[in-house]
Motif scaffolding. Structure first.
Motif, PDB file in Angstrom:
ATOM      1  N   ASP A 115       0.822  -1.210   0.000  1.00  0.00           N
ATOM      2  CA  ASP A 115       0.000   0.000   0.000  1.00  0.00           C
ATOM      3  C   ASP A 115       0.865   1.273   0.000  1.00  0.00           C
ATOM      4  OD1 ASP A 115      -2.829   1.120   0.471  1.00  0.00           O
ATOM      5  OD2 ASP A 115      -1.643   2.092   2.035  1.00  0.00           O
ATOM      6  N   MET A 116       0.566   2.195  -0.924  1.00  0.00           N
ATOM      7  CA  MET A 116       1.340   3.447  -1.066  1.00  0.00           C
ATOM      8  C   MET A 116       1.246   4.301   0.204  1.00  0.00           C
ATOM      9  SD  MET A 116       2.841   4.395  -4.184  1.00  0.00           S
ATOM     10  CE  MET A 116       2.507   6.116  -4.520  1.00  0.00           C
ATOM     11  N   TYR A 117       0.064   4.335   0.817  1.00  0.00           N
ATOM     12  CA  TYR A 117      -0.139   5.171   2.009  1.00  0.00           C
ATOM     13  C   TYR A 117       0.737   4.689   3.165  1.00  0.00           C
ATOM     14  CZ  TYR A 117      -2.405   7.533   5.925  1.00  0.00           C
ATOM     15  OH  TYR A 117      -2.638   8.284   7.050  1.00  0.00           O
ATOM     16  N   ASP A 118       0.778   3.361   3.373  1.00  0.00           N
ATOM     17  CA  ASP A 118       1.627   2.800   4.435  1.00  0.00           C
ATOM     18  C   ASP A 118       3.089   3.150   4.191  1.00  0.00           C
ATOM     19  OD1 ASP A 118      -0.580   1.714   5.621  1.00  0.00           O
ATOM     20  OD2 ASP A 118      -0.285  -0.316   4.834  1.00  0.00           O
ATOM     21  N   GLN A 119       3.487   3.071   2.898  1.00  0.00           N
ATOM     22  CA  GLN A 119       4.877   3.409   2.564  1.00  0.00           C
ATOM     23  C   GLN A 119       5.151   4.896   2.797  1.00  0.00           C
ATOM     24  OE1 GLN A 119       5.400   1.960  -1.444  1.00  0.00           O
ATOM     25  NE2 GLN A 119       5.923  -0.102  -0.748  1.00  0.00           N
ATOM     26  N   ALA A 120       4.170   5.740   2.475  1.00  0.00           N
ATOM     27  CA  ALA A 120       4.331   7.188   2.681  1.00  0.00           C
ATOM     28  C   ALA A 120       4.565   7.493   4.159  1.00  0.00           C
ATOM     29  CB  ALA A 120       3.103   7.939   2.165  1.00  0.00           C
ATOM     30  N   LEU A 121       3.880   6.747   5.050  1.00  0.00           N
ATOM     31  CA  LEU A 121       4.087   6.927   6.494  1.00  0.00           C
ATOM     32  C   LEU A 121       5.512   6.547   6.894  1.00  0.00           C
ATOM     33  CD1 LEU A 121       0.731   5.517   7.970  1.00  0.00           C
ATOM     34  CD2 LEU A 121       1.423   7.913   7.792  1.00  0.00           C
ATOM     35  N   LEU A 130      17.255   3.713   2.439  1.00  0.00           N
ATOM     36  CA  LEU A 130      16.065   3.448   1.625  1.00  0.00           C
ATOM     37  C   LEU A 130      16.429   2.401   0.579  1.00  0.00           C
ATOM     38  CD1 LEU A 130      13.245   4.716   1.557  1.00  0.00           C
ATOM     39  CD2 LEU A 130      14.093   6.347  -0.136  1.00  0.00           C
ATOM     40  N   ILE A 131      15.703   1.298   0.546  1.00  0.00           N
ATOM     41  CA  ILE A 131      15.955   0.254  -0.462  1.00  0.00           C
ATOM     42  C   ILE A 131      14.706   0.173  -1.322  1.00  0.00           C
ATOM     43  CG2 ILE A 131      16.520  -2.166  -0.874  1.00  0.00           C
ATOM     44  CD1 ILE A 131      17.224  -1.177   2.541  1.00  0.00           C
ATOM     45  N   ALA A 132      14.855   0.359  -2.627  1.00  0.00           N
ATOM     46  CA  ALA A 132      13.658   0.531  -3.464  1.00  0.00           C
ATOM     47  C   ALA A 132      13.828  -0.075  -4.850  1.00  0.00           C
ATOM     48  CB  ALA A 132      13.359   2.034  -3.605  1.00  0.00           C
ATOM     49  N   THR A 133      12.685  -0.448  -5.429  1.00  0.00           N
ATOM     50  CA  THR A 133      12.653  -0.745  -6.867  1.00  0.00           C
ATOM     51  C   THR A 133      12.369   0.584  -7.575  1.00  0.00           C
ATOM     52  OG1 THR A 133      10.331  -1.408  -6.558  1.00  0.00           O
ATOM     53  CG2 THR A 133      11.958  -3.175  -6.707  1.00  0.00           C
ATOM     54  N   PRO A 134      12.945   0.805  -8.767  1.00  0.00           N
ATOM     55  CA  PRO A 134      12.853   2.127  -9.397  1.00  0.00           C
ATOM     56  C   PRO A 134      11.429   2.618  -9.652  1.00  0.00           C
ATOM     57  CG  PRO A 134      14.547   0.804 -10.461  1.00  0.00           C
ATOM     58  CD  PRO A 134      13.820  -0.098  -9.531  1.00  0.00           C
ATOM     59  N   GLY A 135      10.537   1.726 -10.121  1.00  0.00           N
ATOM     60  CA  GLY A 135       9.176   2.143 -10.464  1.00  0.00           C
ATOM     61  C   GLY A 135       8.415   2.714  -9.286  1.00  0.00           C
ATOM     62  N   ARG A 136       8.420   1.995  -8.152  1.00  0.00           N
ATOM     63  CA  ARG A 136       7.674   2.452  -6.984  1.00  0.00           C
ATOM     64  C   ARG A 136       8.305   3.706  -6.374  1.00  0.00           C
ATOM     65  NH1 ARG A 136       3.571   0.825  -3.498  1.00  0.00           N
ATOM     66  NH2 ARG A 136       2.668   0.137  -5.481  1.00  0.00           N
ATOM     67  N   LEU A 137       9.638   3.816  -6.438  1.00  0.00           N
ATOM     68  CA  LEU A 137      10.286   5.015  -5.894  1.00  0.00           C
ATOM     69  C   LEU A 137       9.852   6.253  -6.680  1.00  0.00           C
ATOM     70  CD1 LEU A 137      12.304   6.141  -3.805  1.00  0.00           C
ATOM     71  CD2 LEU A 137      14.060   5.938  -5.573  1.00  0.00           C
ATOM     72  N   GLU A 142       6.842  11.395  -7.303  1.00  0.00           N
ATOM     73  CA  GLU A 142       5.864  12.199  -8.050  1.00  0.00           C
ATOM     74  C   GLU A 142       4.571  12.463  -7.266  1.00  0.00           C
ATOM     75  OE1 GLU A 142       7.270  10.888 -12.561  1.00  0.00           O
ATOM     76  OE2 GLU A 142       5.448   9.994 -11.719  1.00  0.00           O
ATOM     77  N   ASN A 143       4.238  11.580  -6.312  1.00  0.00           N
ATOM     78  CA  ASN A 143       2.915  11.669  -5.681  1.00  0.00           C
ATOM     79  C   ASN A 143       2.895  11.846  -4.163  1.00  0.00           C
ATOM     80  OD1 ASN A 143       1.431  11.127  -8.189  1.00  0.00           O
ATOM     81  ND2 ASN A 143       2.356   9.097  -8.051  1.00  0.00           N
ATOM     82  N   THR A 144       4.007  11.582  -3.476  1.00  0.00           N
ATOM     83  CA  THR A 144       3.993  11.674  -2.017  1.00  0.00           C
ATOM     84  C   THR A 144       4.489  13.048  -1.580  1.00  0.00           C
ATOM     85  OG1 THR A 144       4.300   9.296  -1.774  1.00  0.00           O
ATOM     86  CG2 THR A 144       4.872  10.649   0.127  1.00  0.00           C
ATOM     87  N   LYS A 145       3.590  13.813  -0.999  1.00  0.00           N
ATOM     88  CA  LYS A 145       3.882  15.198  -0.614  1.00  0.00           C
ATOM     89  C   LYS A 145       4.984  15.233   0.453  1.00  0.00           C
ATOM     90  CE  LYS A 145       1.426  19.460   0.500  1.00  0.00           C
ATOM     91  NZ  LYS A 145       0.188  20.052   0.997  1.00  0.00           N
ATOM     92  N   GLY A 146       5.939  16.109   0.251  1.00  0.00           N
ATOM     93  CA  GLY A 146       6.999  16.299   1.244  1.00  0.00           C
ATOM     94  C   GLY A 146       8.155  15.323   1.130  1.00  0.00           C
ATOM     95  N   PHE A 147       8.047  14.323   0.214  1.00  0.00           N
ATOM     96  CA  PHE A 147       9.129  13.339   0.087  1.00  0.00           C
ATOM     97  C   PHE A 147      10.113  13.767  -1.001  1.00  0.00           C
ATOM     98  CE2 PHE A 147      10.624   9.421  -2.208  1.00  0.00           C
ATOM     99  CZ  PHE A 147      11.630   9.116  -1.304  1.00  0.00           C
ATOM    100  N   GLY A 148      11.372  13.781  -0.661  1.00  0.00           N
ATOM    101  CA  GLY A 148      12.415  14.098  -1.641  1.00  0.00           C
ATOM    102  C   GLY A 148      13.725  13.472  -1.216  1.00  0.00           C
ATOM    103  N   LEU A 149      14.701  13.500  -2.107  1.00  0.00           N
ATOM    104  CA  LEU A 149      15.994  12.870  -1.828  1.00  0.00           C
ATOM    105  C   LEU A 149      17.140  13.876  -1.920  1.00  0.00           C
ATOM    106  CD1 LEU A 149      15.343   9.626  -3.934  1.00  0.00           C
ATOM    107  CD2 LEU A 149      15.457   9.759  -1.439  1.00  0.00           C
ATOM    108  N   ARG A 150      16.853  15.135  -1.578  1.00  0.00           N
ATOM    109  CA  ARG A 150      17.844  16.201  -1.747  1.00  0.00           C
ATOM    110  C   ARG A 150      19.024  16.080  -0.782  1.00  0.00           C
ATOM    111  NH1 ARG A 150      12.955  18.075  -2.747  1.00  0.00           N
ATOM    112  NH2 ARG A 150      12.490  18.489  -0.552  1.00  0.00           N
ATOM    113  N   SER A 151      18.822  15.356   0.331  1.00  0.00           N
ATOM    114  CA  SER A 151      19.910  15.252   1.316  1.00  0.00           C
ATOM    115  C   SER A 151      20.776  14.000   1.108  1.00  0.00           C
ATOM    116  CB  SER A 151      19.318  15.215   2.729  1.00  0.00           C
ATOM    117  OG  SER A 151      18.533  14.040   2.879  1.00  0.00           O
TER     118      SER A 151
END
Length: 436
Positions: A115-121, A130-137, A142-151
């Motif tokens: 679930d995207m919402y659980d992941q957003a939490l 953070l360990i991720a597959t490219p598509g879901r990341l 693109e869709n999770t507010k406040g999430f970024g990888l600038r640091s």
């Protein structure tokens, strides 16, 4: 010289005490070849390209330097590991967590099927790794507010050749655009393809290349053979080998999800404890299947190529290629599931009259001819009747399962239509009120 190599410890490579002790707890007695080569370079601050055979300890080669850098400068969202499959993502997370357990490392796995919402939490809590597959990341970027990888300070691409073969190039490009250019990058791959070379030029700065294997190589303690059989008796020969080598643990590779499911049901009907693993299963079921096999609750795992790379299951005794892989290099990754960490293992490849050309390509890749696996035909043929009966039961089970799926889909369609009609009725009433 060989003795000196075996005597090298993680501490001597420059790994700090707390992480060297974590290696001891994991029973990593001495560093593997790729770890010996890559860790000192990574600790010096270099970007690294690591080419190593499957099961060579690549995760430790990038996890230890990242954790050591994190100890020196603690921060959240410190490192991103990109990986091609969900199973591999969870396995990498387990190793990071085990290595960093005494220093309070927090990891998050971001993959499809959850679930995207659980992941957003989880992302809102800002894990260290953070360990991720490219598509879901990309979905979250693109869709999770406040999430970024600038640091972000570290980027790892594990199994880079496979990430690119699975057509994740666009997603990787999007990720590279939103992460800091001032970062450290590690790229690990079993093979150096043209796509990987292109990726290397795009995202690494003056990298040092580490190669610890021949281009396509299987380990010396793996006994490989082939079995030439008529296609109609493949199931019978499979059952014969499972009987003959009973007491061993097996991974059986099949080319399709449907055939994987069919084989698992068929051998279960013959009394074997087998579990399937394929891409049409839910993420929960896939992880459950892997855990059952890892914990030795089941001795037979029947899988598509979703299990051919990266998964670390040390106790596999025998790999059977029930179907020959279409991509010849996948043979190396499949048989690499056995004979790991110095253990011996067997690999048996079924060759039917329709697969001779595919098999010849494998022998060309290996640079040698494999021996024939010997069987007594009369002994094998005694199983025909029992296997035929199991096949019949399996067909009935699969049809019942398909009928249940169809009924569930129809029911859902009916509910959707009812919802649409209800919404349409509400709209009509609303329009009528406004007109009045």
């Amino acid at each position: 010289m060989a003795e000196e190599e075996t005597d090298v410890s993680f501490k001597e490579l420059g790994v700090v005490d707390v992480l060297a002790e974590a290696c001891e707890r994991l029973k990593w007695k001495t560093p593997s070849k790729i770890q010996k080569e890559a860790i000192p370079l990574a600790l010096e601050g270099k970007d690294v390209i690591g080419l190593a055979e499957t099961g060579s300890g690549k995760t430790g080669a990038f996890a230890l330097p990242i954790l050591q850098a994190l100890l020196e400068k603690p921060q959240r969202l410190f490192a991103l590991v990109l990986t091609p499959t969900r199973e591999l993502a969870y396995q990498i997370s387990e190793q990071f967590t085990a290595l960093g357990s005494s220093i309070g490392i927090k990891c998050a796995v971001i993959v499809g099927g959850i679930d995207m919402y659980d992941q957003a939490l989880m992302l809102a809590k800002k894990p260290h790794i953070l360990i991720a597959t490219p598509g879901r990341l990309v979905d979250h970027l693109e869709n999770t507010k406040g999430f970024g990888l600038r640091s972000l300070k570290f980027l790892v691409m594990d199994e880079a050749d496979r990430i690119l073969n699975m057509d994740f190039e666009q997603e990787v490009d999007k990720i590279l655009k939103v992460i800091p250019k001032d970062r450290r990058t590690f790229l690990f791959s079993a093979t150096m393809t043209k796509k990987v070379q292109k990726l290397q030029r795009a995202c690494l700065r003056e990298p040092t290349k580490v190669e610890v294997n021949n281009k396509y190589k299987t380990v010396d303690n793996l006994v490989q053979s082939y079995l030439f059989i008529p296609v109609k008796f493949k199931d019978v020969y499979l059952v014969h080998i499972l009987n003959e080598l009973s007491g061993n643990s097996f991974i059986i590779f099949s080319s399709t999800c449907n055939n994987t499911q069919r084989l698992a049901l068929m051998v279960r009907n013959l009394g074997f404890n087998a579990i399937p693993l394929h891409g049409q299963m839910s993420q929960e079921k896939r992880l459950g299947a892997l855990n059952k096999f890892k914990s030795k609750n089941s001795a037979i795992l029947i899988a598509t190529d979703v299990a051919s790379r990266g998964l670390d299951i040390p106790h596999v005794d025998v790999v059977i290629n029930f179907d020959i892989p279409t991509h010849t290099k996948d043979y190396i990754h499949r048989v690499g599931r056995t004979a790991r960490a110095g253990r011996s293992g067997k690999a048996i490849t079924f060759v039917t009259q329709y697969e001779v050309e595919l098999y010849k390509r494998i022998e060309e890749l290996l640079g040698r001819q494999l021996p024939l696996y010997t069987t007594e035909e009369a002994e094998v043929m005694q199983l025909v009747e029992r296997v035929s009966e199991a096949q019949r039961f399996t067909r009935i089970e699969m049809k019942d399962a398909e009928d249940r799926k169809m009924a569930a889909r129809k029911k859902k369609r009916g509910q959707d239509e009812d919802d649409t009609e209800e919404a349409s009725g509400v709209r009509k009433k609303f329009k009528k009120k406004r007109t009045n």
